[in-house]
Design an enzyme around this catalytic site. Structure first.
Site, short mmCIF file in Angstrom:
data_model
loop_
_atom_site.label_atom_id
_atom_site.label_comp_id
_atom_site.label_asym_id
_atom_site.label_seq_id
_atom_site.Cartn_x
_atom_site.Cartn_y
_atom_site.Cartn_z
N GLU A 1 -7.60 4.51 0.61
CA GLU A 1 -7.72 5.60 1.58
C GLU A 1 -8.29 6.86 0.91
OE1 GLU A 1 -4.17 6.28 3.89
OE2 GLU A 1 -3.60 4.17 3.82
N ASP B 1 -9.75 10.13 -0.26
CA ASP B 1 -10.40 11.38 0.13
C ASP B 1 -9.94 12.47 -0.85
OD1 ASP B 1 -7.80 11.78 1.14
OD2 ASP B 1 -8.42 11.79 3.22
N HIS C 1 -5.16 10.07 -2.01
CA HIS C 1 -5.42 11.32 -1.31
C HIS C 1 -5.23 12.45 -2.31
CE1 HIS C 1 -5.49 9.37 2.62
NE2 HIS C 1 -4.34 8.77 2.34
N ASN D 1 0.83 -1.20 0.00
CA ASN D 1 0.00 0.00 0.00
C ASN D 1 0.88 1.25 0.00
OD1 ASN D 1 -2.77 1.11 0.31
ND2 ASN D 1 -2.00 1.88 2.28
#
Length: 460
Positions: free
Chosen positions: A277, A279, A248, A211
Site C-alpha cells: 500500500e 504512499d 505508508h 498484511n
C-alpha cells in the site's frame, strides 16, 4: 463524488529520529540505481514493464467508480501490471447483510484486470475495520461460521483470478500484542491460523498473505510480534505464503534505514514479501529519494514479489493533502515517478493523461470488444493531452502464435516478426486537447488468449 472510506487516520507510534540516516541511505539507493541503469539498451518506459523485467510486478489500488474516467484508465493501463481493489473486496462491500453477497463492483475491477492482462491482489478477507454491523452482533460460534463462510465464498468466486490474498489484515497493536478486535475477543489467538487454513482449502493455488502497517523497522515491537507469529506458523506448517508491508510513510515516519533488513529477515523464514500500500507524503527530491529507496530495498530481496502504490493520482488518494503518489492531480508524472522508473532500470515514460503544460502528449488504452471461438477484436483509444496534436503513433504487440488478421481506422506497419504493429492515423491525425480517436484490429488467437501489449503513445 465517491465517498472514500477514511483509512487509519493515525499512524503515530514510530520513532522519527532516524530521518537523517534515512536520507543518506535512500540517496545511496537512488545513486546505485542510476549507475546500474546506465548503458542499458531499449530500457522499459513504464513502471509495469520495468518491474516485469526485474521479475516483479508494479501495481496500484483501484476504485471501481473511477474506471469510467479516461485519464485515470489510460494511466492505469499504461503504467501498472497489477491491481488491488481499494475498498470493493472488503467485507462491508461484499457481504453487507449476512449471507447476501454483492460482487458487482469487485467483479468490475477483476474484469478490468483480466482484460488488461494484469495480476489481481485480493484485499482483504478478515479485518477489524469496514465490517458490516451484523458481524459485531454474533456470538463466538456464529462468528466463526460467518468468518469461514465469508473467506470460502469470496475466494472460490475469484479462484484462479486472484494471485495473492490479504487473508488477515492489521491484527497487531503497536506494542506487538494482538489487536482487541471482535475476532480476537470472541475467537482468541487461533482465529488467524483458522483463517489461513480455511483460505488454503478455498483456493489451494492462491498465495496467502498477512498484511499490516508500521512493521517496517526491524527492531520495532509490532514488527517483532508479526515476525514471531509468522515464524511460528512456518514451523508448524500453517499455510502462510507471504507477508505484506503497507509502507505508508511521512516525515515523522519515513522509510527506515534498515528496511531491507526487515524484508530480508521475513523472507528468510521461507515466505515471500510484498509492499502492498505504498504512499509517501511530500514532494520533490525528498519524496523521490524515498520512493527510489523502497524500490531498491525490494529489488535487493529475491523473495520480494513486487510493489503496489495505494492509488493512481494524488487527487483521489485517501491522504490527498499529503500528495503521496506518483502522479499529480492532472496525471502528470512527479519526480517520484521518475525515481521509481530509474530504480527499476527503466527510462523516459510518464506520458500522463493530463499532458505537460502545452507540450504534445497523448495516451493510449485498450479494451477487448468482441470474442469468438478462434479470435477476438481489440480497440485502442488514443487521447490527446492538454494540447492539440497533429499526429500520433503507438505499438501493439501480440504474443506468438497470435496474429493480427485485420485492422481498421488506422495505417499499420509491421516489424520483421509480424508480432509488433505500429499504428498511425489513416489520414488526418489532428486531435484537439483532450479529444480522442480509436482504431481496432482482429487477433487470431491460435490458442493464446493473452491481452495485446500497448507501447507508449508518441504525439506530434
Amino acid at each position: 463524488m465517491f465517498n472514500r472510506v477514511p483509512r487509519r487516520a493515525d499512524r503515530r507510534g514510530r520513532p522519527a529520529t532516524r530521518a537523517a540516516l534515512v536520507a543518506a541511505t535512500v540517496g545511496t539507493f537512488v545513486a546505485s540505481a542510476l549507475v546500474a541503469g546506465a548503458g542499458q539498451a531499449a530500457a522499459a518506459s513504464t513502471l509495469g514493464e520495468a518491474a516485469a523485467e526485474q521479475g516483479r510486478y508494479f501495481g496500484t489500488a483501484v476504485a471501481a467508480n473511477r474506471l469510467g474516467e479516461s485519464d485515470y484508465v489510460a494511466t492505469l493501463n499504461r503504467e501498472f501490471n497489477s491491481i488491488t481493489a481499494e475498498n470493493e473486496m472488503k467485507w462491508d462491500a461484499l457481504q453487507p447483510s449476512r449471507g447476501s453477497f454483492n460482487f458487482s463492483s469487485a467483479d468490475r475491477i477483476a474484469d478490468h484486470a483480466r482484460s488488461q492482462g494484469m495480476q489481481l491482489r485480493g484485499h482483504t478477507l478478515v479485518w477489524h475495520s469496514q465490517l458490516p454491523s451484523w458481524v459485531g452482533n454474533l456470538g463466538a460460534s456464529e462468528l466463526r461460521s460467518a468468518m469461514n463462510n465469508h473467506i470460502t465464498t469470496v475466494m472460490q468466486r475469484y479462484r484462479g483470478r486472484v494471485g495473492s490474498w490479504d487473508v488477515v489484515n492489521e491484527a497487531f497493536e503497536e506494542n506487538g500484542s494482538r489487536r482487541n478486535s471482535v475476532f480476537q475477543q470472541r475467537l482468541g489467538n487461533g482465529y488467524i491460523e483458522e483463517a489461513f487454513r480455511t483460505a488454503r482449502a478455498a483456493d489451494p493455488n492462491a498465495k496467502l498473505c498477512y498484511n499490516d502497517y508500521n512493521t517496517d523497522t526491524w527492531s520495532y515491537a509490532k514488527t517483532q510480534g508479526v515476525y514471531e507469529m509468522v515464524r511460528d506458523f512456518v514451523s508448524r506448517g500453517v499455510p502462510i505464503d507471504c507477508v505484506g508491508f503497507q509502507a505508508h510513510f511521512n516525515s515523522g515516519n519515513p522509510m527506515p534505514s534498515n528496511y531491507h533488513t526487515t524484508l530480508q529477515n521475513f523472507a528468510d523464514l521461507g515466505v515471500d514479501v510484498q509492499i502492498t500500500e505504498l504512499d509517501i507524503a511530500g514532494s520533490g527530491q525528498s519524496q523521490a529519494e524515498q520512493y527510489g529507496g523502497v524500490v531498491q530495498a525490494c529489488l535487493a530481496v529475491s523473495r520480494c514479489d513486487g510493489i503496489t502504490v495505494w492509488g493512481v493520482t494524488d487527487k483521489y488518494s485517501w491522504r490527498s493533502g499529503d500528495t503521496p503518489l506518483l502522479f499529480d492531480g492532472n496525471y502528470n508524472p512527479k519526480p517520484a515517478y521518475h525515481a521509481v522508473l530509474e530504480a527499476l532500470g527503466g527510462s523516459g515514460g510518464g506520458g500522463g493523461g493530463g499532458g505537460g503544460g502545452g507540450s504534445a502528449t497523448c495516451t493510449v488504452s485498450y479494451q477487448e470488444t468482441q470474442r469468438w471461438g478462434d479470435r477476438f477484436n481489440g480497440q485502442v483509444t488514443v487521447r490527446a493531452g492538454n494540447s492539440a496534436i497533429s499526429g500520433w503513433s503507438t505499438t501493439v504487440t501480440v504474443r506468438s502464435p497470435q496474429k493480427i488478421s485485420a485492422t481498421w481506422n488506422g495505417s499499420p506497419t509491421w516489424d520483421s516478426s509480424g508480432n509488433v504493429m505500429t499504428m498511425r492515423p489513416n489520414g488526418n491525425g489532428n486531435l484537439a486537447a483532450g479529444a480522442s480517436t480509436t482504431f481496432g484490429f482482429t487477433v487470431m488467437a491460435n490458442g493464446n488468449w493473452s491481452t495485446p501489449a500497448l507501447g507508449s503513445c508518441t504525439a506530434s
